[in-house]
Design an enzyme around this catalytic site. Structure first.
Site, PDB file in Angstrom:
ATOM      1  N   ARG A 148       0.831  -1.232  -0.064  1.00 39.92           N
ATOM      2  CA  ARG A 148       0.145  -0.196  -0.071  1.00 39.92           C
ATOM      3  C   ARG A 148       0.745   1.245  -0.240  1.00 39.92           C
ATOM      4  O   ARG A 148       0.328   2.287   0.481  1.00 39.92           O
ATOM      5  CB  ARG A 148      -0.953   0.126   1.200  1.00 39.92           C
ATOM      6  CG  ARG A 148      -1.940  -1.188   1.253  1.00 39.92           C
ATOM      7  CD  ARG A 148      -2.824  -1.066   0.051  1.00 39.92           C
ATOM      8  NE  ARG A 148      -3.620  -2.709   0.216  1.00 39.92           N
ATOM      9  CZ  ARG A 148      -3.390  -3.621  -0.752  1.00 39.92           C
ATOM     10  NH1 ARG A 148      -2.491  -3.795  -1.498  1.00 39.92           N
ATOM     11  NH2 ARG A 148      -4.088  -4.746  -0.788  1.00 39.92           N
ATOM     12  N   SER A 166     -11.211  -0.168   3.994  1.00 41.15           N
ATOM     13  CA  SER A 166     -10.544  -0.580   5.254  1.00 41.15           C
ATOM     14  C   SER A 166      -9.860   0.763   6.040  1.00 41.15           C
ATOM     15  O   SER A 166      -9.162   1.382   5.123  1.00 41.15           O
ATOM     16  CB  SER A 166      -9.485  -1.717   4.650  1.00 41.15           C
ATOM     17  OG  SER A 166     -10.014  -2.660   4.584  1.00 41.15           O
ATOM     18  N   GLU A 201      -4.698   3.092   6.411  1.00 39.66           N
ATOM     19  CA  GLU A 201      -4.458   3.137   4.989  1.00 39.66           C
ATOM     20  C   GLU A 201      -5.149   4.466   4.425  1.00 39.66           C
ATOM     21  O   GLU A 201      -4.655   4.911   3.559  1.00 39.66           O
ATOM     22  CB  GLU A 201      -5.444   1.808   4.496  1.00 39.66           C
ATOM     23  CG  GLU A 201      -5.336   1.735   3.078  1.00 39.66           C
ATOM     24  CD  GLU A 201      -5.962   0.322   2.456  1.00 39.66           C
ATOM     25  OE1 GLU A 201      -5.938  -0.592   3.520  1.00 39.66           O
ATOM     26  OE2 GLU A 201      -6.351   0.425   1.599  1.00 39.66           O
TER      27      GLU A 201
HETATM   28  C1  FAD Z   1     -16.032   0.303  -0.219  1.00 32.21           C
HETATM   29  C2  FAD Z   1     -14.385   0.298  -0.390  1.00 32.21           C
HETATM   30  C3  FAD Z   1     -13.743  -0.584  -0.661  1.00 32.21           C
HETATM   31  C4  FAD Z   1     -12.222  -0.627  -0.773  1.00 32.21           C
HETATM   32  N1  FAD Z   1     -11.441  -1.762  -1.034  1.00 32.21           N
HETATM   33  C5  FAD Z   1     -10.294  -1.595  -1.278  1.00 32.21           C
HETATM   34  C6  FAD Z   1      -9.438  -2.722  -1.549  1.00 32.21           C
HETATM   35  O1  FAD Z   1      -9.841  -3.765  -1.385  1.00 32.21           O
HETATM   36  N2  FAD Z   1      -8.091  -2.591  -1.491  1.00 32.21           N
HETATM   37  C7  FAD Z   1      -7.468  -1.480  -1.621  1.00 32.21           C
HETATM   38  O2  FAD Z   1      -6.301  -1.197  -1.859  1.00 32.21           O
HETATM   39  N3  FAD Z   1      -8.310  -0.296  -1.446  1.00 32.21           N
HETATM   40  C8  FAD Z   1      -9.457  -0.485  -1.357  1.00 32.21           C
HETATM   41  N4  FAD Z   1     -10.601   0.876  -0.982  1.00 32.21           N
HETATM   42  C9  FAD Z   1      -9.690   2.087  -0.948  1.00 32.21           C
HETATM   43  C10 FAD Z   1      -9.397   2.937  -2.273  1.00 32.21           C
HETATM   44  O3  FAD Z   1     -10.768   2.410  -3.115  1.00 32.21           O
HETATM   45  C11 FAD Z   1      -8.324   2.515  -3.041  1.00 32.21           C
HETATM   46  O4  FAD Z   1      -7.256   3.153  -2.203  1.00 32.21           O
HETATM   47  C12 FAD Z   1      -8.133   3.456  -4.303  1.00 32.21           C
HETATM   48  O5  FAD Z   1      -7.241   2.990  -4.998  1.00 32.21           O
HETATM   49  C13 FAD Z   1      -8.276   4.829  -4.387  1.00 32.21           C
HETATM   50  O6  FAD Z   1      -8.282   5.442  -5.429  1.00 32.21           O
HETATM   51  P1  FAD Z   1      -9.169   6.789  -5.729  1.00 32.21           P
HETATM   52  O7  FAD Z   1      -9.295   7.219  -7.143  1.00 32.21           O
HETATM   53  O8  FAD Z   1     -10.363   6.637  -5.116  1.00 32.21           O
HETATM   54  O9  FAD Z   1      -8.156   7.688  -5.178  1.00 32.21           O
HETATM   55  P2  FAD Z   1      -8.375   9.033  -3.906  1.00 32.21           P
HETATM   56  O10 FAD Z   1      -8.732   8.316  -2.678  1.00 32.21           O
HETATM   57  O11 FAD Z   1      -9.017  10.036  -4.562  1.00 32.21           O
HETATM   58  O12 FAD Z   1      -6.806   9.500  -3.704  1.00 32.21           O
HETATM   59  C14 FAD Z   1      -5.952   8.435  -2.948  1.00 32.21           C
HETATM   60  C15 FAD Z   1      -4.557   8.838  -2.897  1.00 32.21           C
HETATM   61  O13 FAD Z   1      -3.811   8.881  -4.279  1.00 32.21           O
HETATM   62  C16 FAD Z   1      -3.838  10.270  -4.907  1.00 32.21           C
HETATM   63  N5  FAD Z   1      -4.065  10.296  -5.960  1.00 32.21           N
HETATM   64  C17 FAD Z   1      -5.461   9.978  -6.767  1.00 32.21           C
HETATM   65  N6  FAD Z   1      -5.224  10.010  -8.044  1.00 32.21           N
HETATM   66  C18 FAD Z   1      -4.035  10.542  -8.281  1.00 32.21           C
HETATM   67  C19 FAD Z   1      -3.497  10.970  -9.620  1.00 32.21           C
HETATM   68  N7  FAD Z   1      -4.128  10.533 -10.724  1.00 32.21           N
HETATM   69  N8  FAD Z   1      -2.265  11.149  -9.439  1.00 32.21           N
HETATM   70  C20 FAD Z   1      -1.519  11.164  -8.476  1.00 32.21           C
HETATM   71  N9  FAD Z   1      -2.053  10.940  -7.184  1.00 32.21           N
HETATM   72  C21 FAD Z   1      -3.458  10.598  -7.043  1.00 32.21           C
HETATM   73  C22 FAD Z   1      -4.547  11.186  -3.848  1.00 32.21           C
HETATM   74  O14 FAD Z   1      -3.706  12.408  -3.879  1.00 32.21           O
HETATM   75  C23 FAD Z   1      -4.378  10.375  -2.634  1.00 32.21           C
HETATM   76  O15 FAD Z   1      -3.177  10.573  -1.858  1.00 32.21           O
HETATM   77  C24 FAD Z   1     -11.593   0.627  -0.733  1.00 32.21           C
HETATM   78  C25 FAD Z   1     -12.415   1.897  -0.581  1.00 32.21           C
HETATM   79  C26 FAD Z   1     -13.838   1.594  -0.495  1.00 32.21           C
HETATM   80  C27 FAD Z   1     -14.734   2.849  -0.305  1.00 32.21           C
END
Ligand code: FAD
Length: 329
Positions: free
Chosen positions: A169, A219, A294
């Site tokens: 992560r 999580s 996380e």
């Molecule tokens: C119901 C649920 C289930 C989930 N299950 C999992 C799971 O099984 N495994 C897991 O790993 N995660 C899980 N997550 C967490 C999350 O979905 C992941 O971490 C996901 O990859 C984040 O993507 P996001 O686009 O929403 O990023 P954001 O939450 O918008 O951003 C996360 C981080 O990435 C950065 N970021 C985002 N986009 C960019 C970009 N284009 N360039 C540079 N930096 C960027 C942001 O600044 C921030 O620091 C879950 C979340 C939810 C709500």
């Protein structure tokens, strides 16, 4: 240059972050700029540098806790509308805003295996690569071939898989203050029907275990292998200290899965951070393990940190076993 004059982006001013946040938490931001083209992202970053505007890049916000007082800056959103994807042989080249479930199913259609474990993750490719997200103890990083980014001066750069320094992560992107715009993934040939079936199984298993109806960020705490071996995963540890269902304001430790904090209505960032501090303190006292988050917290200045660090700053007793949390907590 005025933000409103930039081509290749869409802009909304004075936006409530609660309205775009997966947790439905957050005060106002000056503007939300949604990327449509990479050139638009370059121009936006140069403009913000010249205006000295603080900015934060987000995807689907599925791993972010915004402060209830808001963010005094500009959110650059890389999501829908910036999601083109091309597949050649076993290589996938996709824009960073593509949604992960959509990308996973496209690769399955093309008879490619590797993204099965990601199909239920509600984020974007940019967010997933930055977080090295995944499930079943895997991370997307093992399939990344190349990452294209734009830095805060609006210049393009590239990282190889090795340069991304993927760990559990973690990736170097979390410290770089850049915008990921495109990612190459290397996958394996497989039977499309088999890949779809295993994705269906992943989705089904998650549906039965995770809360789906209340806003949450997945999580809250990371699973530490040493703790896993002796105590179990974070959800078990939280349940064992009797906190399943525990509430603070509108935030609640989910009845369904104790490693999820849900917004039952009107939760504030302080409610969530307070629960994080309490969980950390109680689990630490019971097991000797300090659990790290996380989930990432965004303060009013747009600085991002692991949420437990912010919780610890506000309630230092939350991790040391002291009494800074109210006695009834
Ligand atoms: C119901 C649920 C289930 C989930 N299950 C999992 C799971 O099984 N495994 C897991 O790993 N995660 C899980 N997550 C967490 C999350 O979905 C992941 O971490 C996901 O990859 C984040 O993507 P996001 O686009 O929403 O990023 P954001 O939450 O918008 O951003 C996360 C981080 O990435 C950065 N970021 C985002 N986009 C960019 C970009 N284009 N360039 C540079 N930096 C960027 C942001 O600044 C921030 O620091 C879950 C979340 C939810 C709500």
């Amino acid at each position: 240059m005025d933000l409103a004059a930039i081509r290749g982006v869409k802009i909304a001013f004075d936006v409530s972050l609660a309205g775009i946040s997966r947790w439905a938490i957050g005060g106002p931001a000056r503007a939300v700029v949604s990327a449509v083209t990479a050139e638009g992202v370059e121009q936006t970053l140069r403009t913000m540098r010249d205006r000295r505007d603080p900015f934060l890049v987000v995807g689907e916000t599925s791993n972010l806790l915004f402060d209830s007082e808001g963010f005094d800056g500009v959110i650059l959103r890389v999501g829908r509308g910036f999601d083109h994807c091309e597949i050649q042989e076993t290589t996938v080249r996709a824009e960073a805003g593509i949604s992960i479930p959509q990308l996973a199913r496209l690769t399955a259609d093309a008879g490619l295996s590797g993204l099965e474990h990601t199909v239920g993750i509600p984020g974007t490719l940019g967010g997933l690569v930055t977080m090295n997200g995944g499930s079943q103890r895997r991370g997307i990083g093992s399939h990344v071939g190349r990452v294209v980014y734009i830095d805060s001066d609006g210049r393009r750069g590239e990282l190889s898989q090795e340069e991304c320094r993927f760990a559990y992560r973690r990736s170097v992107l979390q410290e770089m203050n850049v915008v990921v715009v495109e990612v190459d993934l290397n996958l394996d040939r497989a039977d499309a029907a088999v890949v779809h079936r295993s994705m269906d199984a992943v989705v089904e298993s998650r549906r039965s275990r995770f809360p789906e109806h209340l806003p949450n960020c997945g999580s809250t705490f990371l699973s530490d292998p040493e703790m896993y071996a002796t105590v179990g995963p974070p959800g078990r540890a939280i349940e064992d200290v009797g906190l399943k269902g525990f509430r603070r304001g509108g935030a609640q430790i989910s009845e369904q899965h104790a490693n999820f904090i849900v917004n039952t209505g009107g939760a504030t960032s302080d409610d969530v951070l307070w629960l994080i501090a309490k969980i950390r303190r109680d689990v630490m006292q019971a097991t000797g393990f300090a659990m790290d988050c996380e989930v990432r917290y965004v303060n009013k200045q747009g600085e991002v940190s692991a949420a437990h660090e912010a919780a610890q700053q506000r309630w230092p007793g939350g991790t040391s076993g002291g009494d800074s949390l109210p006695a009834h907590a």
